[in-house]
Design an enzyme around this catalytic site. Structure first.
Site, PDB file in Angstrom:
ATOM      1  N   CYS A  80       0.942  -1.699  -1.831  1.00  0.00           N
ATOM      2  CA  CYS A  80       0.516  -1.848  -3.213  1.00  0.00           C
ATOM      3  C   CYS A  80       1.115  -0.868  -4.220  1.00  0.00           C
ATOM      4  O   CYS A  80       1.809  -1.275  -5.143  1.00  0.00           O
ATOM      5  CB  CYS A  80      -0.996  -1.739  -3.185  1.00  0.00           C
ATOM      6  SG  CYS A  80      -1.681  -1.548  -4.762  1.00  0.00           S
ATOM      7  N   HIS A 136      -3.798   1.794  -9.928  1.00  0.00           N
ATOM      8  CA  HIS A 136      -3.268   2.321  -8.667  1.00  0.00           C
ATOM      9  C   HIS A 136      -1.910   3.004  -8.771  1.00  0.00           C
ATOM     10  O   HIS A 136      -1.113   2.974  -7.829  1.00  0.00           O
ATOM     11  CB  HIS A 136      -3.228   1.220  -7.592  1.00  0.00           C
ATOM     12  CG  HIS A 136      -3.454   1.766  -6.209  1.00  0.00           C
ATOM     13  ND1 HIS A 136      -3.280   1.029  -5.070  1.00  0.00           N
ATOM     14  CD2 HIS A 136      -3.834   3.014  -5.797  1.00  0.00           C
ATOM     15  CE1 HIS A 136      -3.543   1.784  -4.015  1.00  0.00           C
ATOM     16  NE2 HIS A 136      -3.887   2.982  -4.433  1.00  0.00           N
TER      17      HIS A 136
END
Ligand SMILES: *[C@@H]1O[C@H](CO)[C@@H](O)[C@H](O)[C@H]1NC(C)=O
Ligand SMILES: *[C@@H]1O[C@H](CO)[C@@H](O)[C@H](O)[C@H]1NC(C)=O
Ligand SMILES: *[C@@H]1O[C@H](CO)[C@@H](O)[C@H](O)[C@H]1NC(C)=O
Ligand SMILES: *[C@@H]1O[C@H](CO)[C@@H](O)[C@H](O)[C@H]1NC(C)=O
Ligand SMILES: *[C@@H]1O[C@H](CO)[C@@H](O)[C@H](O)[C@H]1NC(C)=O
Length: 490
Positions: A80, A136
């Site tokens: 990710c 993130h």
């Protein structure tokens, strides 16, 4: 002027090319930049979308994929944070320091502030820039958070995952509107809130201004939580992980339906470019599936890195309704979207502009890319033409995981495969075009190709920056901030 783009006859295309060349502004009509909607699904597997697997109930995504261009060779990173790094900067993550694993909650790691981001560049071109969903890319200091990285508004969470209803990660609350804590006394499923917020942005948006809406959903990442009506769509699947996971995929489909319906209603779709992509391959250990591809999320196998996705536009694509096999990488969206906005990257990025390939179907300008170079695991992988070289451990989960999948039955194999990461893998070579399932290692048969690719990899390695490798820092613990994950400790 806007009419020019809608015409698909080849005669008009020549005119169009000239118009674009003369004005040297993109946005197709040269007059008005298109709205851009960039949707990222989290942990969506290759075999978890309806156009690869008819058992998946994804009517909206299927329709949009078939009306648009299905991407069959669109690579993302194995995880990710690395993929989001490429989306936001146009760099391969081994050049930003985010190549090794993801940013774990409480780690003082981030996308370094000197990298220019996509929303910064689009903002300069007059775009209104909003992010709804998962960030993130760092939060230990405010300067790494979305509203200081080019987005004018943020609604979502900073970390990699959290519980969908109570918005907590390791007992810390992580949900914000811009920089303020967004309380949710109703404990509503996160992606319902994201859709509502996206609708709000869309309804309030002035259509005369170009919109950049970045929608990185939490779906379909773990934890396994989904409203019952979606889980019930798959009541015939016995395995809990798979049943809930599939329900999450169908909820994502409805989320995309609601957002695109709103875009339509607001009149934004007449001049709009939409991307739908996953951030990495599916975690087979959590109920996802990547068949026929090998491997899973967190590996350099095709199952971890070849992303399901499509692009869609009513007015900007001259060729639609087909599968495009051209090679592209997550870093390519950066220059491609800047092109649509009438701008160019101002530094030596890894991404290449894929607009011609996406809009007309011509060959990809990309012939090579780096899956990753990780100086901590000592693993790396590179693709050149049809060939792929992998050195070091591809990451664990090195097999092909069957469907229908009873997670319980696979547990043993998965536990064994997770340990595979420590095996001493010898370098491997695959011809991805002829052997997309990576079944035939050609390393001993093709020593020349091995040597060539090893040389190429070394060239790329010259630009590697050391991976950020920071342990959990107790200074960031939410207990110091009233139970909320909060910047200000690095
Ligand atoms: C998509 O890629 C796979 C694997 O490379 C290939 O076998 C398949 O034919 C491609 N699909 C289309 C529709 O081109
Ligand atoms: C976030 O910031 C944007 C831009 O300044 C503003 O329009 C919006 O109202 C803010 N949202 C919240 C919830 O404060
Ligand atoms: C959030 O919800 C999950 C799943 O129900 C639960 O396990 C967890 O303890 C909850 N966390 C808090 C802080 O309430
Ligand atoms: C989509 O919109 C419908 C109608 O407003 C609503 O009932 C549904 O919950 C929405 N779904 C999602 C995933 O937002
Ligand atoms: C990679 O690791 C080696 C061995 O630890 C070290 O000598 C080298 O400086 C590292 N390179 C980078 C870019 O971190």
């Amino acid at each position: 002027m806007a009419e020019v783009c809608r015409v698909r006859s080849s005669g008009t295309m020549i005119v169009l090319t000239l118009v674009v060349a003369v004005l040297s502004v993109a946005g197709c009509n040269g007059a008005k930049q298109p709205h851009i909607v960039f949707i990222v699904a989290d942990d969506l597997g290759w075999n978890d979308v309806g156009w690869h697997n008819p058992a998946m109930i994804t009517p909206t995504l299927n329709r949009m994929a078939s009306e648009g261009v299905i991407l069959n060779s669109s690579y993302v990173q194995y995880l990710c944070s690395p993929s989001r790094t490429s989306f936001m900067t146009g760099y391969f993550p081994y050049r930003t320091g985010l190549q090794h694993e993801v940013i774990a909650a409480g780690q003082p790691r981030y996308l370094p502030a000197h990298f220019t981001t996509l929303p910064e560049m689009l903002g300069k071109q007059g775009y209104r820039t909003h992010i709804v969903g998962k960030w993130h890319l760092g939060m230990c200091n405010w300067k790494y958070t979305p509203t200081e990285r080019g987005f004018e508004s943020f609604f979502g969470y900073y970390s990699g995952m959290e519980f969908y209803y109570n918005h907590t990660r390791l007992d810390g609350y992580d949900f914000r509107a811009n920089k303020s804590v967004a309380l949710d006394p109703t404990r509503t499923y996160a992606d319902y809130l994201f859709v509502d917020h996206a609708l709000d942005i869309i309804e309030k948006h002035n259509p005369e201004e170009p919109l950049f809406l970045y929608l990185p959903f939490h779906l379909v990442h773990v934890p396994h939580e989904v409203p019952a009506r979606f889980e019930n769509m798959y009541s015939s699947i016995q395995d809990d992980y798979r049943r809930i996971y599939c329900g999450m995929v169908s909820m994502l489909d409805e989320a995309v339906k609601n957002v695109t319906d709103a875009l339509e209603k607001a009149g934004l779709t007449d001049n709009m470019f939409l991307i739908f992509t996953t951030d990495n391959g599916g975690p087979t250990f959590n109920g996802a599936n990547n068949l026929p591809l090998r491997g899973a999320k967190a590996t350099y196998w095709e199952g971890g890195t070849r992303g399901a996705g499509f692009v869609h536009s009513k007015n900007l694509l001259q060729k639609t309704g087909y599968t495009n096999n051209g090679m592209m990488h997550a870093a390519d969206w950066f220059p491609t979207l800047l092109h649509l906005a009438g701008s160019k990257p101002d530094s030596d990025i890894d991404g290449v502009n894929q607009w011609d390939m996406l809009s007309t179907g011509v060959d990809s300008p990309r012939t090579t890319f780096v899956y990753n170079i990780d100086n901590i695991t000592r693993a790396a992988a590179i693709r050149h033409g049809d060939y792929k070289l992998m050195v070091g451990s591809p990451g664990g989960w090195n097999g092909w995981y069957p469907l229908p999948k009873l997670h319980a039955q696979l547990k043993e194999q998965l536990a064994h495969d997770a340990e595979d990461v420590d095996q001493q893998w010898k370098p491997q070579l695959y011809n991805i075009k002829e052997d997309p399932e990576e079944r035939h290692d050609l390393s001993s048969q093709m020593p020349e190709m091995m040597k060539f690719l090893q040389g190429e990899l070394e060239k790329y390695r010259q630009k590697e920056v050391p991976p950020q490798n920071a342990p959990y820092d107790p200074a960031g613990d939410p207990t110091h901030f009233g139970g909320v994950w909060t910047p200000g400790w690095c």
